[in-house]
Design an enzyme around this catalytic site. Structure first.
Site, PDB file in Angstrom:
ATOM      1  N   SER A 100       0.831  -1.215   0.000  1.00 13.52           N
ATOM      2  CA  SER A 100       0.000   0.000   0.000  1.00 13.52           C
ATOM      3  C   SER A 100       0.865   1.266   0.000  1.00 13.52           C
ATOM      4  CB  SER A 100      -0.900   0.003   1.233  1.00 13.52           C
ATOM      5  OG  SER A 100      -1.538   1.254   1.351  1.00 13.52           O
ATOM      6  N   SER A 115      -0.400   4.070   1.102  1.00 11.96           N
ATOM      7  CA  SER A 115      -0.969   4.943   2.136  1.00 11.96           C
ATOM      8  C   SER A 115      -0.002   5.258   3.277  1.00 11.96           C
ATOM      9  CB  SER A 115      -2.268   4.340   2.676  1.00 11.96           C
ATOM     10  OG  SER A 115      -3.242   4.343   1.658  1.00 11.96           O
ATOM     11  N   THR A 163      -9.060  -1.215   2.532  1.00 10.64           N
ATOM     12  CA  THR A 163      -8.980  -1.532   1.116  1.00 10.64           C
ATOM     13  C   THR A 163      -9.381  -2.983   0.897  1.00 10.64           C
ATOM     14  OG1 THR A 163      -7.542  -1.376  -0.828  1.00 10.64           O
ATOM     15  CG2 THR A 163      -6.471  -2.024   1.216  1.00 10.64           C
ATOM     16  N   LYS A 188     -13.799  -3.934   2.518  1.00 13.69           N
ATOM     17  CA  LYS A 188     -14.659  -2.750   2.588  1.00 13.69           C
ATOM     18  C   LYS A 188     -16.068  -3.078   3.101  1.00 13.69           C
ATOM     19  CE  LYS A 188     -12.223   0.291  -0.557  1.00 13.69           C
ATOM     20  NZ  LYS A 188     -12.261   1.118  -1.766  1.00 13.69           N
ATOM     21  N   ASP A 194     -14.316   7.588  -0.863  1.00 12.49           N
ATOM     22  CA  ASP A 194     -13.840   7.303  -2.225  1.00 12.49           C
ATOM     23  C   ASP A 194     -14.457   8.245  -3.259  1.00 12.49           C
ATOM     24  OD1 ASP A 194     -11.929   5.331  -1.868  1.00 12.49           O
ATOM     25  OD2 ASP A 194     -13.340   3.671  -2.070  1.00 12.49           O
ATOM     26  N   GLY A 253     -18.828  -2.429  -8.801  1.00 12.59           N
ATOM     27  CA  GLY A 253     -18.354  -2.882  -7.494  1.00 12.59           C
ATOM     28  C   GLY A 253     -18.295  -1.716  -6.505  1.00 12.59           C
ATOM     29  N   ALA A 268     -15.944   0.514  -5.630  1.00 10.86           N
ATOM     30  CA  ALA A 268     -15.441   1.806  -6.101  1.00 10.86           C
ATOM     31  C   ALA A 268     -16.424   2.446  -7.073  1.00 10.86           C
ATOM     32  CB  ALA A 268     -14.075   1.623  -6.766  1.00 10.86           C
ATOM     33  N   TYR A 273      -4.208   2.681 -10.191  1.00 18.87           N
ATOM     34  CA  TYR A 273      -2.919   3.383 -10.199  1.00 18.87           C
ATOM     35  C   TYR A 273      -1.740   2.424 -10.122  1.00 18.87           C
ATOM     36  CZ  TYR A 273      -3.817   2.896  -5.203  1.00 18.87           C
ATOM     37  OH  TYR A 273      -4.138   2.394  -3.972  1.00 18.87           O
ATOM     38  N   GLY A 295      -5.355   7.192 -11.514  1.00 21.23           N
ATOM     39  CA  GLY A 295      -6.022   6.979 -10.224  1.00 21.23           C
ATOM     40  C   GLY A 295      -5.273   7.486  -9.007  1.00 21.23           C
TER      41      GLY A 295
HETATM   42  P1  NDP Z   1     -14.740  -4.751  -6.527  1.00 18.52           P
HETATM   43  O1  NDP Z   1     -14.199  -6.132  -6.355  1.00 18.52           O
HETATM   44  O2  NDP Z   1     -15.775  -4.258  -5.596  1.00 18.52           O
HETATM   45  O3  NDP Z   1     -15.335  -4.612  -8.023  1.00 18.52           O
HETATM   46  C1  NDP Z   1     -14.627  -5.130  -9.109  1.00 18.52           C
HETATM   47  C2  NDP Z   1     -15.296  -4.683 -10.415  1.00 18.52           C
HETATM   48  O4  NDP Z   1     -14.477  -5.164 -11.498  1.00 18.52           O
HETATM   49  C3  NDP Z   1     -16.696  -5.239 -10.623  1.00 18.52           C
HETATM   50  O5  NDP Z   1     -17.467  -4.315 -11.351  1.00 18.52           O
HETATM   51  C4  NDP Z   1     -16.407  -6.497 -11.467  1.00 18.52           C
HETATM   52  O6  NDP Z   1     -17.496  -6.897 -12.274  1.00 18.52           O
HETATM   53  C5  NDP Z   1     -15.292  -5.989 -12.359  1.00 18.52           C
HETATM   54  N1  NDP Z   1     -14.495  -7.083 -12.903  1.00 18.52           N
HETATM   55  C6  NDP Z   1     -13.681  -7.924 -12.238  1.00 18.52           C
HETATM   56  N2  NDP Z   1     -13.109  -8.805 -13.076  1.00 18.52           N
HETATM   57  C7  NDP Z   1     -13.588  -8.514 -14.322  1.00 18.52           C
HETATM   58  C8  NDP Z   1     -13.389  -9.064 -15.626  1.00 18.52           C
HETATM   59  N3  NDP Z   1     -12.574 -10.109 -15.829  1.00 18.52           N
HETATM   60  N4  NDP Z   1     -14.041  -8.503 -16.670  1.00 18.52           N
HETATM   61  C9  NDP Z   1     -14.868  -7.446 -16.476  1.00 18.52           C
HETATM   62  N5  NDP Z   1     -15.111  -6.885 -15.270  1.00 18.52           N
HETATM   63  C10 NDP Z   1     -14.475  -7.407 -14.208  1.00 18.52           C
HETATM   64  O7  NDP Z   1     -13.442  -3.805  -6.533  1.00 18.52           O
HETATM   65  P2  NDP Z   1     -13.396  -2.234  -6.233  1.00 18.52           P
HETATM   66  O8  NDP Z   1     -14.635  -1.631  -6.774  1.00 18.52           O
HETATM   67  O9  NDP Z   1     -13.060  -2.000  -4.822  1.00 18.52           O
HETATM   68  O10 NDP Z   1     -12.109  -1.769  -7.090  1.00 18.52           O
HETATM   69  C11 NDP Z   1     -12.154  -1.688  -8.508  1.00 18.52           C
HETATM   70  C12 NDP Z   1     -10.877  -1.039  -9.021  1.00 18.52           C
HETATM   71  O11 NDP Z   1     -10.800   0.315  -8.578  1.00 18.52           O
HETATM   72  C13 NDP Z   1      -9.614  -1.731  -8.525  1.00 18.52           C
HETATM   73  O12 NDP Z   1      -8.732  -1.883  -9.601  1.00 18.52           O
HETATM   74  C14 NDP Z   1      -9.044  -0.772  -7.505  1.00 18.52           C
HETATM   75  O13 NDP Z   1      -7.633  -0.805  -7.472  1.00 18.52           O
HETATM   76  C15 NDP Z   1      -9.530   0.576  -8.012  1.00 18.52           C
HETATM   77  N6  NDP Z   1      -9.693   1.545  -6.916  1.00 18.52           N
HETATM   78  C16 NDP Z   1      -8.931   2.686  -6.937  1.00 18.52           C
HETATM   79  C17 NDP Z   1      -9.050   3.617  -5.926  1.00 18.52           C
HETATM   80  C18 NDP Z   1      -8.208   4.849  -5.954  1.00 18.52           C
HETATM   81  O14 NDP Z   1      -8.096   5.520  -4.904  1.00 18.52           O
HETATM   82  N7  NDP Z   1      -7.646   5.232  -7.081  1.00 18.52           N
HETATM   83  C19 NDP Z   1      -9.985   3.426  -4.805  1.00 18.52           C
HETATM   84  C20 NDP Z   1     -10.757   2.205  -4.898  1.00 18.52           C
HETATM   85  C21 NDP Z   1     -10.587   1.302  -5.915  1.00 18.52           C
HETATM   86  P3  NDP Z   1     -18.545  -8.031 -11.758  1.00 18.52           P
HETATM   87  O15 NDP Z   1     -19.599  -7.301 -10.976  1.00 18.52           O
HETATM   88  O16 NDP Z   1     -19.053  -8.637 -13.011  1.00 18.52           O
HETATM   89  O17 NDP Z   1     -17.763  -8.994 -10.913  1.00 18.52           O
END
Ligand code: NDP
Length: 283
Positions: free
Chosen positions: A19, A21, A66, A70, A106, A134, A136, A222, A243
Site C-alpha cells: 500500500s 498509504s 482496502t 470494505k 472514495d 463494485g 469503487a 494506479y 487513479g
Molecule cells: P470490486 O471487487 O468491488 O469490483 C470489481 C469490479 O471489477 C466489478 O465491477 C467487477 O465486475 C469488475 N471485474 C472484475 N473482473 C472482471 C473481468 N474479468 N471482466 C470485467 N469486469 C471485471 O473492486 P473495487 O470496486 O473496490 O475496485 C475496482 C478497481 O478500482 C480496482 O482496480 C481498484 O484498485 C480501483 N480503486 C482505486 C481507488 C483509488 O483511490 N484510485 C480506490 C478504490 C478502488 P462483476 O460485478 O461482473 O464482478
C-alpha cells in the site's frame, strides 16, 4: 509527547504491504510534526473482526480500508455515515466516543482527482460511461449523480449494474460497451479491476475509437499508473486521468478524521508517491 499520546492508525488490507498509504500519511505526519504512526495492517478475512477489535481496544484511532475488507468494515462498525450507508461499503473506520464509525470518502477522492487532472470537465447534465458496479464504482456513481451527471453503467454482471443504476437514477449497458453506449459520453471511467497489475486482461472489444471527440478517460487504477486502458485511450486521442490523485483525495479527509489535523499542502504528495511507484517497479 509520551507514547500514550501517540495517535496510531493504518490501512487494513489483504495484502496490505504494498500500500502507498503509509508513505502518504507518513509524509503529512512528519510535515505537521504530529506524534503519530500510520501502518499497513495485513489481515486475512477470517481474522478481520478479532484483529480490528483488538486494535481499537488498544486505542488505535482508525483505519483506511482496502480490498477485500470494505464490506466487512461497514458491517463491523457501530454507526455509519450517510455516505457509507448509501454505498454499503466503507473505506474508513474510526473510533468516536467509544463507538466505531464507518465512512466512505472514495467518491470525494474521485472528484478530487478529476478536479486536479481534468478541471474542465463539466459534470452537470453530462453523460458518463462508467465501467464497473463494485465498491469503487458505487462511490463514483453516487458522487457523479451528486454533481448532476447522468451515469451509464457497463458491468460484466448485469444485476449489480441494474441495482446501482436504480440507486443513482442511471441506465445500464453491456460490458464491454457497444458502440451506442459511448454516444455523447463526455467522461468515461474505469472502476473495474480490468487492466490492474495481475488483474484481468483488457477485452479486445473495448474500443476507445468509439469515444466522442474531446471525451476524457479516467482510470481509477494506479498500479500501474499508465494502465493498458490509459494507453489505448491516449492512442485514440483522449485526455486521460490516472487513479493516483483519487488515492490522495480520499486520504485528505481520512487524515483529518484520524489525526485531527489538516494535510500539509506544501508537501508534494504526488511526487512522493510517484517516487515510491518508480522504486517499487525496479525491485
Ligand atoms: P470490486 O471487487 O468491488 O469490483 C470489481 C469490479 O471489477 C466489478 O465491477 C467487477 O465486475 C469488475 N471485474 C472484475 N473482473 C472482471 C473481468 N474479468 N471482466 C470485467 N469486469 C471485471 O473492486 P473495487 O470496486 O473496490 O475496485 C475496482 C478497481 O478500482 C480496482 O482496480 C481498484 O484498485 C480501483 N480503486 C482505486 C481507488 C483509488 O483511490 N484510485 C480506490 C478504490 C478502488 P462483476 O460485478 O461482473 O464482478
Amino acid at each position: 509527547m509520551t507514547p500514550a499520546t501517540r495517535i496510531r492508525a493504518g490501512v487494513l488490507g489483504y495484502p496490505a504491504r504494498h500500500s502507498l498509504s503509509p508513505a502518504l500519511h507518513g509524509a503529512w505526519l512528519a510535515a505537521r510534526g504530529i506524534d503519530g504512526t500510520y501502518e499497513a495492517v495485513e489481515v486475512a478475512p477470517e481474522d478481520f473482526k478479532r484483529k480490528v477489535r483488538g486494535r481499537f481496544d488498544a486505542g488505535w484511532a482508525g483505519f483506511n480500508v482496502t480490498m477485500p475488507h470494505k464490506r466487512a468494515a461497514f458491517e463491523f462498525a457501530d454507526e455509519r455515515t450517510s455516505t457509507a450507508q448509501a454505498l454499503g461499503v466503507s473505506n474508513l473506520i474510526f473510533a468516536r466516543d467509544g463507538r466505531i464509525v464507518a465512512d466512505n470518502r472514495d467518491g470525494e477522492g474521485f472528484l478530487y482527482g478529476l478536479g486536479r487532472q481534468a478541471p474542465d470537465v463539466a459534470l452537470r447534465d453530462a453523460i458518463v460511461l462508467l465501467f464497473g458496479a463494485g465498491g469503487a464504482a458505487q462511490a463514483v456513481a453516487h458522487a457523479l449523480a451528486g454533481e448532476g451527471a447522468r451515469v451509464r453503467i457497463a458491468n460484466r454482471s448485469p444485476e449489480p449494474a441494474r441495482a446501482l443504476a436504480d440507486a443513482v437514477g442511471g441506465e445500464t449497458c453491456a460490458f464491454p460497451a457497444s458502440r451506442g453506449a459511448w454516444k455523447a459520453a463526455a467522461l468515461i471511467v474505469n472502476a473495474t479491476s480490468v487492466g490492474m497489475a495481475d488483474g484481468p486482461a483488457v477485452p479486445d472489444e473495448l474500443d476507445f475509437a468509439r469515444a466522442e471527440p474531446g471525451a476524457v478517460f479516467y482510470d481509477l487504477i494506479y498500479k500501474p499508473l499508465e494502465t493498458p486502458l490509459i494507453v489505448r485511450a491516449k492512442a485514440a486521442g483522449l485526455k486521460t486521468v490516472d487513479g493516483l490523485d483519487m488515492l490522495i483525495g480520499q486520504a485528505r479527509p481520512a487524515f483529518r478524521t484520524l489525526y485531527g489535523a489538516e494535510p500539509d499542502d506544501s508537501v508534494d504528495i504526488r511526487a512522493i508517491l510517484l517516487a515510491r511507484i518508480a522504486a517499487a517497479a525496479k525491485t
